[in-house]
Write a protein that holds these residues in place. Structure first.
Motif, PDB file in Angstrom:
ATOM      1  N   ARG A  52       0.825  -1.209   0.000  1.00  0.00           N
ATOM      2  CA  ARG A  52       0.000   0.000   0.000  1.00  0.00           C
ATOM      3  C   ARG A  52       0.863   1.264   0.000  1.00  0.00           C
ATOM      4  NH1 ARG A  52      -5.400  -0.476   0.910  1.00  0.00           N
ATOM      5  NH2 ARG A  52      -6.165  -2.531   1.469  1.00  0.00           N
ATOM      6  N   SER A  53       2.012   1.227   0.665  1.00  0.00           N
ATOM      7  CA  SER A  53       2.907   2.384   0.667  1.00  0.00           C
ATOM      8  C   SER A  53       3.455   2.644  -0.726  1.00  0.00           C
ATOM      9  CB  SER A  53       4.050   2.155   1.664  1.00  0.00           C
ATOM     10  OG  SER A  53       3.559   2.028   2.979  1.00  0.00           O
ATOM     11  N   TRP A  54       3.845   1.577  -1.436  1.00  0.00           N
ATOM     12  CA  TRP A  54       4.299   1.727  -2.824  1.00  0.00           C
ATOM     13  C   TRP A  54       3.187   2.355  -3.671  1.00  0.00           C
ATOM     14  CZ3 TRP A  54       8.914   1.738  -4.821  1.00  0.00           C
ATOM     15  CH2 TRP A  54       9.937   1.014  -4.227  1.00  0.00           C
ATOM     16  N   LEU A  55       1.965   1.859  -3.474  1.00  0.00           N
ATOM     17  CA  LEU A  55       0.837   2.362  -4.256  1.00  0.00           C
ATOM     18  C   LEU A  55       0.573   3.834  -3.951  1.00  0.00           C
ATOM     19  CD1 LEU A  55      -1.442   1.693  -6.233  1.00  0.00           C
ATOM     20  CD2 LEU A  55      -2.843   1.033  -4.273  1.00  0.00           C
ATOM     21  N   ASP A  56       0.635   4.208  -2.668  1.00  0.00           N
ATOM     22  CA  ASP A  56       0.413   5.603  -2.302  1.00  0.00           C
ATOM     23  C   ASP A  56       1.486   6.507  -2.904  1.00  0.00           C
ATOM     24  OD1 ASP A  56      -1.819   4.934  -0.865  1.00  0.00           O
ATOM     25  OD2 ASP A  56      -0.811   4.918   1.080  1.00  0.00           O
ATOM     26  N   GLY A  57       2.755   6.063  -2.854  1.00  0.00           N
ATOM     27  CA  GLY A  57       3.830   6.859  -3.443  1.00  0.00           C
ATOM     28  C   GLY A  57       3.664   7.010  -4.940  1.00  0.00           C
ATOM     29  N   HIS A  58       3.281   5.936  -5.593  1.00  0.00           N
ATOM     30  CA  HIS A  58       3.056   5.973  -7.046  1.00  0.00           C
ATOM     31  C   HIS A  58       1.923   6.942  -7.387  1.00  0.00           C
ATOM     32  CE1 HIS A  58       2.724   4.472 -11.148  1.00  0.00           C
ATOM     33  NE2 HIS A  58       1.437   4.282 -10.957  1.00  0.00           N
ATOM     34  N   ASN A  59       0.825   6.853  -6.636  1.00  0.00           N
ATOM     35  CA  ASN A  59      -0.320   7.726  -6.902  1.00  0.00           C
ATOM     36  C   ASN A  59       0.005   9.187  -6.640  1.00  0.00           C
ATOM     37  OD1 ASN A  59      -1.859   5.498  -7.569  1.00  0.00           O
ATOM     38  ND2 ASN A  59      -2.797   5.305  -5.544  1.00  0.00           N
ATOM     39  N   ALA A  60       0.690   9.452  -5.523  1.00  0.00           N
ATOM     40  CA  ALA A  60       1.015  10.835  -5.183  1.00  0.00           C
ATOM     41  C   ALA A  60       1.926  11.464  -6.233  1.00  0.00           C
ATOM     42  CB  ALA A  60       1.669  10.899  -3.803  1.00  0.00           C
ATOM     43  N   ALA A  61       2.950  10.715  -6.674  1.00  0.00           N
ATOM     44  CA  ALA A  61       3.854  11.240  -7.698  1.00  0.00           C
ATOM     45  C   ALA A  61       3.121  11.479  -9.013  1.00  0.00           C
ATOM     46  CB  ALA A  61       5.016  10.274  -7.917  1.00  0.00           C
ATOM     47  N   ALA A  62       2.129  10.607  -9.302  1.00  0.00           N
ATOM     48  CA  ALA A  62       1.373  10.754 -10.550  1.00  0.00           C
ATOM     49  C   ALA A  62       0.452  11.962 -10.500  1.00  0.00           C
ATOM     50  CB  ALA A  62       0.575   9.479 -10.813  1.00  0.00           C
ATOM     51  N   VAL A  63      -0.275  12.129  -9.388  1.00  0.00           N
ATOM     52  CA  VAL A  63      -1.254  13.203  -9.293  1.00  0.00           C
ATOM     53  C   VAL A  63      -0.572  14.558  -9.106  1.00  0.00           C
ATOM     54  CG1 VAL A  63      -3.221  14.073  -7.964  1.00  0.00           C
ATOM     55  CG2 VAL A  63      -2.986  11.626  -8.398  1.00  0.00           C
ATOM     56  N   LEU A  64       0.560  14.565  -8.374  1.00  0.00           N
ATOM     57  CA  LEU A  64       1.252  15.816  -8.078  1.00  0.00           C
ATOM     58  C   LEU A  64       1.556  16.610  -9.340  1.00  0.00           C
ATOM     59  CD1 LEU A  64       2.819  17.682  -6.105  1.00  0.00           C
ATOM     60  CD2 LEU A  64       4.817  16.224  -6.500  1.00  0.00           C
ATOM     61  N   ALA A  65       2.035  15.939 -10.372  1.00  0.00           N
ATOM     62  CA  ALA A  65       2.457  16.630 -11.589  1.00  0.00           C
ATOM     63  C   ALA A  65       1.694  16.114 -12.811  1.00  0.00           C
ATOM     64  CB  ALA A  65       3.959  16.447 -11.794  1.00  0.00           C
ATOM     65  N   LEU A  66       0.432  15.735 -12.629  1.00  0.00           N
ATOM     66  CA  LEU A  66      -0.348  15.166 -13.732  1.00  0.00           C
ATOM     67  C   LEU A  66      -0.412  16.078 -14.958  1.00  0.00           C
ATOM     68  CD1 LEU A  66      -2.107  12.934 -14.887  1.00  0.00           C
ATOM     69  CD2 LEU A  66      -4.065  13.941 -13.688  1.00  0.00           C
ATOM     70  N   PRO A  67      -0.699  17.385 -14.802  1.00  0.00           N
ATOM     71  CA  PRO A  67      -0.706  18.235 -16.006  1.00  0.00           C
ATOM     72  C   PRO A  67       0.642  18.239 -16.724  1.00  0.00           C
ATOM     73  CG  PRO A  67      -1.754  19.368 -14.171  1.00  0.00           C
ATOM     74  CD  PRO A  67      -1.108  18.138 -13.605  1.00  0.00           C
ATOM     75  N   PHE A  68       1.732  18.235 -15.966  1.00  0.00           N
ATOM     76  CA  PHE A  68       3.058  18.197 -16.585  1.00  0.00           C
ATOM     77  C   PHE A  68       3.260  16.877 -17.325  1.00  0.00           C
ATOM     78  CE2 PHE A  68       7.475  16.821 -16.423  1.00  0.00           C
ATOM     79  CZ  PHE A  68       8.129  17.892 -17.016  1.00  0.00           C
ATOM     80  N   HIS A  69       2.875  15.764 -16.718  1.00  0.00           N
ATOM     81  CA  HIS A  69       3.062  14.462 -17.366  1.00  0.00           C
ATOM     82  C   HIS A  69       2.319  14.398 -18.698  1.00  0.00           C
ATOM     83  CE1 HIS A  69       3.626  12.806 -13.010  1.00  0.00           C
ATOM     84  NE2 HIS A  69       4.716  13.384 -13.472  1.00  0.00           N
ATOM     85  N   LEU A  70       1.089  14.893 -18.696  1.00  0.00           N
ATOM     86  CA  LEU A  70       0.324  14.909 -19.941  1.00  0.00           C
ATOM     87  C   LEU A  70       0.984  15.820 -20.973  1.00  0.00           C
ATOM     88  CD1 LEU A  70      -3.314  15.049 -18.516  1.00  0.00           C
ATOM     89  CD2 LEU A  70      -2.361  13.211 -19.925  1.00  0.00           C
ATOM     90  N   MET A  71       1.381  17.010 -20.525  1.00  0.00           N
ATOM     91  CA  MET A  71       1.980  17.975 -21.449  1.00  0.00           C
ATOM     92  C   MET A  71       3.282  17.462 -22.032  1.00  0.00           C
ATOM     93  SD  MET A  71       4.684  20.317 -21.669  1.00  0.00           S
ATOM     94  CE  MET A  71       5.137  20.742 -20.001  1.00  0.00           C
ATOM     95  N   ILE A  72       4.169  16.957 -21.197  1.00  0.00           N
ATOM     96  CA  ILE A  72       5.493  16.583 -21.667  1.00  0.00           C
ATOM     97  C   ILE A  72       5.430  15.355 -22.564  1.00  0.00           C
ATOM     98  CG2 ILE A  72       6.327  14.950 -19.915  1.00  0.00           C
ATOM     99  CD1 ILE A  72       8.209  18.106 -21.050  1.00  0.00           C
TER     100      ILE A  72
END
Length: 553
Positions: free
Chosen positions: A212-232
C-alpha cells in the motif's frame, strides 16, 4: 453467499477495485475501470524501462547548459557577451577564413562561452565529411580567447540521449522512443480512468504498509504533476510528428525541402563572387537585431565569410519566447544592410513551435525551470515506483513467492538494472568526467562508455544476487558516488562547491547541492530496502469475500 455481500462486491467490481462474487460482471472483459486497469498495468510495464530512462535523461537535460559548464569547470562564467562575440569572429577569421559557413551559438546566462562550428568549402572528389567530428569546433571563453577545456559531451549527452538513445541508428531510436511515448500517454490516460478518487490519492501516504505504501507513493507522484506528465508526453510526440504520422506531409508536399522551407524560411543563398571583402563587425549586427527583435539573439550564422557575397543571419534566442520557431534577420556581410527578415509564421507553425517550446522549456526562467525539473523527478518516481509495484503486487500471488518463474525474475532484474542501474550509470558518467585524463584520446566517448559499463554491472548484480541485496548494493553505491562527487571537488580541485559559493556562481553550486541531496536520498532508500523484511503471505479464507488490491484502490 449472502446476496447483499455479492451485490456489494459486484458494485465494487464495476468500479474496477474488486472481484465480483456470486454474479457476473457485465461484458466479456469486465467493467470499464477493470479494463483500463489492465491496460494501465501492461502499457506501463512493456515500455516502462524505456520511458524511465527517457524521463530521467530529459529531466536532467532541463539543466543541460548548466551541466555543460559543470563538466567543463575550466570555463569562467560569461559576464559580458561583446568580448566573446568579437573573440569568436577573430578566431574564425584566422582559423577558417575560406570556409563555406560559420555558426556561432551566443552565450546566455548559464552557457559556458560561445560554441563555434564551421563548414569547410567542399572540394570536388573529396568524400563527404562524417558527422560528429571535432576538428571544426571550438569554444570561446568569457575572455574572448579560445578555451582549452576537457573533451566532454556535457549536458548535451542527456538532451540527445532522451530521444536518440545511444549505440544504435538514430531512426531506430526515435521510432522506439516514439512508440514508448505513445504507450506512456495511454498509461497516463488509463490511469486517470482507473483511479476512482484521484485527488484523495495525492493526500494519502501510508508509511510502513508495504504494498500500500508503494501504491500511495506511485499515486502521489502521478497526481502531483499530472498536467506536466500529460503535457510533456504529448508535446514529445509532437516533436516526432513528421516521422510518426507523415501522411499529411506526403499529401501536401512533393518533397522534404518544400516542407523544410515552409517550417524554417531562410534568405536565398548567394554564390561566391571570388572577390575578397572584409566581414562587417558581428557585434554591430547582433545589437541591431536585438533592437529589432526586442529580445536577445541566440545564434549567428555567416555564409561565405571574407567574400563580397557574404551574408550574416542573426536568430532570436529561444529563451525569450515560448515558441521554438524563432524569427531571424539576414544582413549583407560587407555593408551590414538588412536584406531579409523571416515572414510572420502561419497558425500551424506557431502551434508546432509552441508545442516544441513547451516540451524543451528553453523559455523558462530560474523558478519555472526548477518546477520543470521537480515535475520531471516526480514523473521518474511515478514510472519507477509503478515498475516496482508491478512485481510487488504479483509476488504474493505466485505459487511459490520465494522461487518465481523466469518471466517474473526477468522483470525484477530489469527493474533493478534500469530503475536502480541507470542512475548508477549517470553517477559513473559524472565521475568519469572528473577522473579521466584531460588529454585522453576519445575522452568524451569514454565518459559515455563508463555510464554503460556501470549500467551493465547493475544488471549483473541483479542476476547474481537476491533482489533485496541487489537493490541495496545498487542504490547504496549510487548514493555514495553522488555524495562524494561534491566532496571530491572541494578537497581535490579549485572549482568545487566552496569556490562556487565564494564567487556567487549559483548554477555551479546548485548542481553540487543537487548531487548531495540526491545522494542522501539514494542512501536513505538503500537503508530502507536493506532493513525491509518481507512478511509471509497470508492465507485467504475462500469462504469470505475478498477484495484484490488494485491500482484503482
Amino acid at each position: 453467499m449472502d446476496p447483499r455481500i455479492a451485490g456489494r462486491d459486484c458494485r465494487r467490481a464495476d468500479l474496477g477495485i474488486g472481484r465480483c462474487h456470486g454474479a457476473a460482471v457485465s461484458g466479456p472483459g469486465g467493467s470499464l475501470r477493470q479494463s483500463q486497469s489492465f491496460l494501465h498495468s501492461w502499457s506501463g510495464l512493456l515500455v516502462g524501462w524505456v520511458v524511465f530512462i527517457v524521463f530521467v535523461a530529459g529531466t536532467i537535460a532541463f539543466y543541460r547548459d548548466g551541466l555543460n559548464r559543470w563538466m567543463r569547470p575550466e570555463l569562467a562564467r560569461v559576464e559580458a557577451r561583446a568580448p566573446v562575440i568579437a573573440g569568436a569572429q577573430r578566431f574564425l577569421a584566422h582559423r577558417a577564413p575560406d570556409a563555406k559557413s560559420w555558426f556561432i551559438t551566443l552565450p546566455g546566462a548559464a552557457a559556458p562561452g560561445a560554441h563555434l562550428f564551421w563548414q569547410p568549402e567542399p572540394i570536388k572528389g573529396e568524400p563527404k565529411r562524417r558527422r560528429g567530428r571535432r576538428d571544426n569546433q571550438a569554444i570561446i571563453g568569457a575572455d574572448g580567447e579560445p578555451a582549452v577545456v576537457r573533451d566532454t559531451r556535457g549536458g548535451e549527452f542527456f538532451y540527445r540521449f532522451h530521444f536518440d538513445l545511444h549505440y544504435m541508428p538514430v531512426i531506430w531510436a526515435r521510432w522506439l522512443v516514439g512508440f514508448a511515448a505513445m504507450a506512456m500517454l495511454v498509461a497516463i490516460l488509463s490511469g486517470i480512468v482507473t483511479h476512482k478518487k484521484i485527488f484523495r490519492d495525492f493526500f494519502t501516504l501510508r508509511r510502513g504498509k508495504g504494498q500500500r505504501s508503494w501504491l500511495d507513493g506511485h499515486n502521489a507522484a502521478a497526481v502531483l504533476a499530472l498536467p506536466f506528465h500529460l503535457m510533456i508526453t504529448y508535446t514529445g510526440l509532437v516533436t516526432l510528428m513528421a516521422m510518426l504520422m507523415p501522411w499529411a506531409v506526403v499529401a501536401n508536399y512533393t518533397d522534404d525541402q518544400a516542407l523544410f522551407d515552409k517550417l524554417f524560411p531562410a534568405a536565398a543563398e548567394t554564390e561566391r563572387s571570388h572577390r575578397a571583402a572584409p566581414l562587417v563587425d558581428l557585434n554591430r549586427l547582433v545589437a541591431d537585431a536585438e533592437r529589432r527583435f526586442g529580445a536577445p539573439a541566440g545564434a549567428v550564422s555567416v555564409s561565405l565569410p571574407g567574400d563580397a557575397a557574404a551574408r550574416v543571419t542573426v536568430s532570436q534566442s529561444p529563451t525569450a519566447t515560448l515558441s521554438a520557431r524563432t524569427p531571424s534577420l539576414t544582413y549583407d556581410g560587407v555593408s551590414g544592410a538588412l536584406v531579409w527578415q523571416s515572414p510572420a509564421p502561419g497558425a500551424a507553425v506557431v502551434t508546432a513551435g509552441a508545442m516544441v517550446g513547451l516540451h524543451a522549456g528553453r523559455f523558462a526562467g530560474d523558478g519555472l525551470r526548477l518546477v520543470y525539473f521537480l515535475c520531471g523527478v516526480a514523473g521518474s518516481v511515478m514510472i519507477g515506483s509503478g515498475l516496482v509495484l508491478w512485481t510487488v503486487k504479483r509476488r504474493v500471488k505466485l505459487p511459490d513467492p520465494a522461487r518465481p518463474h523466469f518471466g517474473f525474475r526477468l522483470v525484477e532484474w530489469l527493474n533493478i538494472a534500469v530503475v536502480g542501474g541507470f542512475p548508477l550509470g549517470i553517477a559513473a558518467f559524472f565521475w568519469a568526467n572528473r577522473l579521466l585524463p584531460l588529454g585522453m584520446k576519445g575522452r568524451a566517448e569514454w565518459e559515455v562508455h563508463w555510464l554503460f559499463l556501470a549500467w551493465a554491472a547493475a544488471l549483473l548484480i541483479a542476476a547474481l544476487r537476491r533482489p533485496a541485496t541487489a537493490w541495496t548494493w545498487v542504490l547504496g553505491t549510487t548514493g555514495v558516488l553522488l555524495i562524494t562527487l561534491p566532496l571530491y571537488g572541494v578537497a581535490m580541485t579549485d572549482f568545487g562547491l566552496a569556490a562556487a559559493l565564494g564567487k556567487g556562481d549559483g548554477m555551479m553550486a546548485g548542481i553540487d547541492i543537487a548531487l548531495l541531496l540526491f545522494g542522501l536520498g539514494y542512501l536513505a532508500l538503500a537503508r530502507r530496502v536493506g532493513r525491509h523484511r518481507a512478511l509471509p503471505p497470508r492465507r485467504r479464507d475462500r469462504s469470505v469475500p475478498t477484495l484484490e488490491l488494485d491500482a484503482a484502490e
